[in-house]
Design a protein around this motif. Structure first.
Motif, PDB file in Angstrom:
ATOM      1  N   CYS A 185      -2.192  16.193  45.410  1.00 25.90           N
ATOM      2  CA  CYS A 185      -2.033  15.731  46.746  1.00 25.90           C
ATOM      3  C   CYS A 185      -3.585  15.320  47.266  1.00 25.90           C
ATOM      4  O   CYS A 185      -3.234  14.694  48.268  1.00 25.90           O
ATOM      5  N   CYS A 204      -0.066  25.352  45.600  1.00 22.79           N
ATOM      6  CA  CYS A 204      -0.447  24.228  46.699  1.00 22.79           C
ATOM      7  C   CYS A 204       0.643  24.300  47.924  1.00 22.79           C
ATOM      8  O   CYS A 204       1.876  24.112  47.462  1.00 22.79           O
ATOM      9  N   TYR A 252       1.684  22.205  49.851  1.00 24.63           N
ATOM     10  CA  TYR A 252       2.250  20.958  49.936  1.00 24.63           C
ATOM     11  C   TYR A 252       3.130  20.699  48.858  1.00 24.63           C
ATOM     12  O   TYR A 252       3.973  19.950  48.685  1.00 24.63           O
ATOM     13  N   CYS A 253       2.543  21.108  47.176  1.00 29.56           N
ATOM     14  CA  CYS A 253       3.200  20.550  46.275  1.00 29.56           C
ATOM     15  C   CYS A 253       3.776  21.708  45.295  1.00 29.56           C
ATOM     16  O   CYS A 253       4.625  21.071  44.340  1.00 29.56           O
ATOM     17  N   HIS A 311      -6.489  20.442  46.546  1.00 25.64           N
ATOM     18  CA  HIS A 311      -5.663  20.108  45.291  1.00 25.64           C
ATOM     19  C   HIS A 311      -6.163  18.775  44.927  1.00 25.64           C
ATOM     20  O   HIS A 311      -5.448  17.728  45.115  1.00 25.64           O
TER      21      HIS A 311
HETATM   22 ZN   LIG Z   1      -0.912  19.536  46.483  1.00 26.48          ZN
END
Ligand SMILES: [Zn+2]
Length: 96
Positions: A63, A6, A8-9, A59
């Motif tokens: 998130c 991901c 972001y993660c 996701h």
């Molecule tokens: Zn994420």
């Protein structure tokens, strides 16, 4: 277990994600003006690429954000991930 990165993660197991179909589809500004065939093509026709394919993923169990990925459909390897709104990255080998 397949890990998906991901943007972001970071790396997370595949079961946390939901597939969202082909990426970079552009919706018509006024769909009511389209003829039936054009609207049907937008809703149902996808490229079904063998090889590098740009996809949307979400996701869901993390998130909750959508992002795009380039995945090789012949190997199931993710080649790149990028945030929604970013351009599709160019890959070495000219398949972008
Ligand atoms: Zn994420």
């Amino acid at each position: 277990m397949l890990l998906i990165a991901c943007p972001y993660c970071g790396n997370r197991p595949e079961i946390e994600f939901s597939y969202g179909g082909e990426a970079h589809l552009v919706r018509a500004a006024n769909p009511a003006l389209l003829d039936d065939q054009t609207w049907t093509d937008f809703l149902y026709m996808r490229s079904n690429t063998k090889g590098v394919y740009a996809e949307r993923w979400r996701h869901v169990r993390g998130c909750g954000r959508f992002f795009n990925a380039l995945r090789d459909t012949t190997t199931d390897h993710f080649l790149a991930v990028y945030k929604t709104g970013e351009p599709r990255p160019a890959l070495d080998g000219g398949d972008a």
